[in-house]
Write an enzyme that holds these catalytic residues in place. Structure first.
Site, PDB file in Angstrom:
ATOM      1  N   THR A 101      34.944  18.007  27.170  1.00 61.79           N
ATOM      2  CA  THR A 101      35.855  18.777  28.018  1.00 61.79           C
ATOM      3  C   THR A 101      36.716  17.833  28.834  1.00 61.79           C
ATOM      4  O   THR A 101      37.938  18.011  28.941  1.00 61.79           O
ATOM      5  CB  THR A 101      35.070  19.717  28.951  1.00 61.79           C
ATOM      6  OG1 THR A 101      34.252  20.592  28.178  1.00 61.79           O
ATOM      7  CG2 THR A 101      36.016  20.541  29.812  1.00 61.79           C
TER       8      THR A 101
ATOM      9  N   ALA B 172      36.478  22.286  39.480  1.00 61.56           N
ATOM     10  CA  ALA B 172      35.325  22.996  40.031  1.00 61.56           C
ATOM     11  C   ALA B 172      35.458  24.480  39.679  1.00 61.56           C
ATOM     12  O   ALA B 172      35.717  24.819  38.530  1.00 61.56           O
ATOM     13  CB  ALA B 172      35.245  22.761  41.535  1.00 61.56           C
TER      14      ALA B 172
ATOM     15  N   ALA C  19      40.142  21.103  34.619  1.00 56.86           N
ATOM     16  CA  ALA C  19      39.195  21.781  33.734  1.00 56.86           C
ATOM     17  C   ALA C  19      38.722  23.120  34.262  1.00 56.86           C
ATOM     18  O   ALA C  19      38.138  23.902  33.504  1.00 56.86           O
ATOM     19  CB  ALA C  19      37.981  20.883  33.499  1.00 56.86           C
ATOM     20  N   ALA C  20      38.916  23.404  35.543  1.00 55.25           N
ATOM     21  CA  ALA C  20      38.414  24.656  36.103  1.00 55.25           C
ATOM     22  C   ALA C  20      39.032  25.847  35.382  1.00 55.25           C
ATOM     23  O   ALA C  20      40.225  25.841  35.060  1.00 55.25           O
ATOM     24  CB  ALA C  20      38.725  24.720  37.597  1.00 55.25           C
ATOM     25  N   ASN C  21      38.223  26.871  35.150  1.00 52.97           N
ATOM     26  CA  ASN C  21      38.716  28.092  34.532  1.00 52.97           C
ATOM     27  C   ASN C  21      39.351  29.003  35.578  1.00 52.97           C
ATOM     28  O   ASN C  21      38.939  29.018  36.739  1.00 52.97           O
ATOM     29  CB  ASN C  21      37.568  28.848  33.845  1.00 52.97           C
ATOM     30  CG  ASN C  21      37.044  28.111  32.634  1.00 52.97           C
ATOM     31  OD1 ASN C  21      37.813  27.642  31.800  1.00 52.97           O
ATOM     32  ND2 ASN C  21      35.727  27.992  32.529  1.00 52.97           N
TER      33      ASN C  21
ATOM     34  N   ARG D  94      27.483  31.623  32.591  1.00 58.30           N
ATOM     35  CA  ARG D  94      27.544  31.158  33.971  1.00 58.30           C
ATOM     36  C   ARG D  94      26.384  31.779  34.753  1.00 58.30           C
ATOM     37  O   ARG D  94      26.227  33.003  34.783  1.00 58.30           O
ATOM     38  CB  ARG D  94      28.887  31.547  34.600  1.00 58.30           C
ATOM     39  CG  ARG D  94      29.051  31.155  36.047  1.00 58.30           C
ATOM     40  CD  ARG D  94      30.499  31.252  36.496  1.00 58.30           C
ATOM     41  NE  ARG D  94      31.327  30.271  35.797  1.00 58.30           N
ATOM     42  CZ  ARG D  94      32.601  30.030  36.095  1.00 58.30           C
ATOM     43  NH1 ARG D  94      33.197  30.688  37.073  1.00 58.30           N
ATOM     44  NH2 ARG D  94      33.281  29.117  35.418  1.00 58.30           N
TER      45      ARG D  94
ATOM     46  N   LYS E  69      41.943  30.411  25.137  1.00 57.52           N
ATOM     47  CA  LYS E  69      41.593  29.003  24.941  1.00 57.52           C
ATOM     48  C   LYS E  69      41.307  28.699  23.472  1.00 57.52           C
ATOM     49  O   LYS E  69      41.834  27.731  22.907  1.00 57.52           O
ATOM     50  CB  LYS E  69      40.366  28.647  25.785  1.00 57.52           C
ATOM     51  CG  LYS E  69      39.894  27.211  25.648  1.00 57.52           C
ATOM     52  CD  LYS E  69      38.625  26.962  26.446  1.00 57.52           C
ATOM     53  CE  LYS E  69      38.840  27.118  27.920  1.00 57.52           C
ATOM     54  NZ  LYS E  69      37.655  26.696  28.722  1.00 57.52           N
TER      55      LYS E  69
ATOM     56  N   LYS F  42      32.342  35.702  27.236  1.00 56.46           N
ATOM     57  CA  LYS F  42      31.704  34.993  28.340  1.00 56.46           C
ATOM     58  C   LYS F  42      30.510  35.814  28.782  1.00 56.46           C
ATOM     59  O   LYS F  42      30.437  37.036  28.539  1.00 56.46           O
ATOM     60  CB  LYS F  42      32.673  34.819  29.512  1.00 56.46           C
ATOM     61  CG  LYS F  42      32.348  33.637  30.410  1.00 56.46           C
ATOM     62  CD  LYS F  42      32.743  32.314  29.784  1.00 56.46           C
ATOM     63  CE  LYS F  42      32.563  31.169  30.761  1.00 56.46           C
ATOM     64  NZ  LYS F  42      33.040  29.893  30.201  1.00 56.46           N
TER      65      LYS F  42
END
Length: 347
Positions: A141, A228, A249-251, A35, A59, A71
């Site tokens: 996704t 988002a 889908a937002a984490n 990110r 996940k 991540k």
């Protein structure tokens, strides 16, 4: 949150400031996107990367993938500081971990950026087809979220058919846009919101059936799909939600763990984000293992069954879906039956 490894990187020549968090490698190399975001300070970046990396472990385990969770974040405004030299420097950071971490795209990083990162590391997925990758994982996704939505609808309304259902999508980026297209094709009525004028204009031009509105979090919809950034489900927003299902889908959609109980107290069915959004990492895992690209959609379609498994376990064990999903993940991490977890009140 116990992590196996957290590394901080700086490169004065390019302005790179990055953090890579490897949460768990029990099931294999740790997969997770990078990110690129203008965090206000390093503490905010660390908080985000620790939460996101743990979410990737869950996940990947729930999805049954042979990979662990990690991540990375690059601190800065990608529009101002991103450069090929910076991305190449970041690739060397990834390479220094010796394959324990495999990076991919996320907010602020594109398939083209991953091509550049791939010049200095072999541990990258999501590159363009021209560079030997499987391309942007956004469509897969979105496909996974679509199947999760169908499974949640079948659980709640006894039918996976979304025709006539109204879905509110928050975020019309590469995932939200594709999800809107899939839902329109399935006969759903779609309303969507995005702060980006360019994203709104693209949807209005290419998807005329989508009604673009100012906000969808409190709209009169059957399903609310946050696609988002995270933490949009909180004590301030939850009382205003009118949807019967929240699935997107937002984490890290929940601002705190307690917020899932607030949803349940209002009779709202929440599909854990780390269950619904596994389509992208499924694609990345296939790319890394060089499995046929044409087989990926069938693998992503299994998210329907995984969602149904989690929701059924939650109902049978009297726990919330988040706890049920974590139980399934722990089963796959440890090989123990997914019948544990801490029961919490649920509707």
């Amino acid at each position: 949150m116990t992590h196996e490894q957290v590394e901080f990187f700086e490169d004065a020549g390019t302005g790179l400031r990055a953090v890579i968090a490897v949460h768990d490698t029990t099931l294999g190399p740790a997969f997770g996107g990078t990110r690129f975001y203008p965090y206000p300070d390093q503490d905010a970046a660390v908080t985000d990367v620790l939460r996101l990396s743990r979410g990737m472990t869950l996940k990947n385990a729930v999805a049954g993938l042979p990979c662990g969770g990690a991540k990375a974040v690059i601190i800065g405004d990608p529009g101002a500081v991103k450069s090929e030299r910076l991305l190449e420097a970041y690739g060397r950071c990834v390479q220094s971990l010796g394959g324990r971490y495999v990076t991919a795209g996320d907010v602020g990083t594109s398939a083209e950026d991953l091509d550049v990162i791939g010049r200095t590391t072999e541990h990258v997925v999501g590159r363009t087809v021209a560079a030997g990758g499987y391309g942007d994982s956004g469509p897969m996704t979105a496909l996974g979220v679509f199947h999760a939505l169908r499974a949640a609808a079948a659980f709640r309304w006894d039918t996976a058919d979304l025709r006539g259902r109204t879905v509110g999508i928050e975020g019309l980026g590469k995932v939200g846009y594709e999800l809107a297209r899939l839902l329109v094709d399935a006969g759903a009525q779609v309303v969507a919101a995005d702060p980006s004028a360019a994203a709104r204009e693209l949807a209005e031009r290419d998807l005329p059936a989508v009604v673009v509105v100012r906000t969808v979090a409190d709209a009169a919809v059957d399903i609310y799909a946050p696609c988002a950034l995270g933490a949009t489900l909180n004590s301030a927003s939850i009382p205003a939600i009118r949807a019967g299902i929240v699935c997107g889908a937002a984490n890290n959609q929940l601002a705190t763990a307690e917020d899932e109980q607030l949803l349940a107290d209002r009779g709202i069915l929440w599909v854990p984000d780390f269950v619904a959004s596994a389509g992208g990492v499924t694609t990345g895992s296939a790319e890394y293992r060089r499995l046929p690209l044409e087989d990926v959609p069938a693998q992503v379609a299994k998210i329907f069954d995984t969602t149904a498994e989690v929701l059924t376990l939650a109902r049978r064990q009297g726990m919330l879906p988040g706890a049920a999903a974590e139980a399934v993940a722990q089963q796959r991490l440890s090989g123990t039956p997914a019948a544990g977890g801490s029961p919490r009140r649920a509707h």
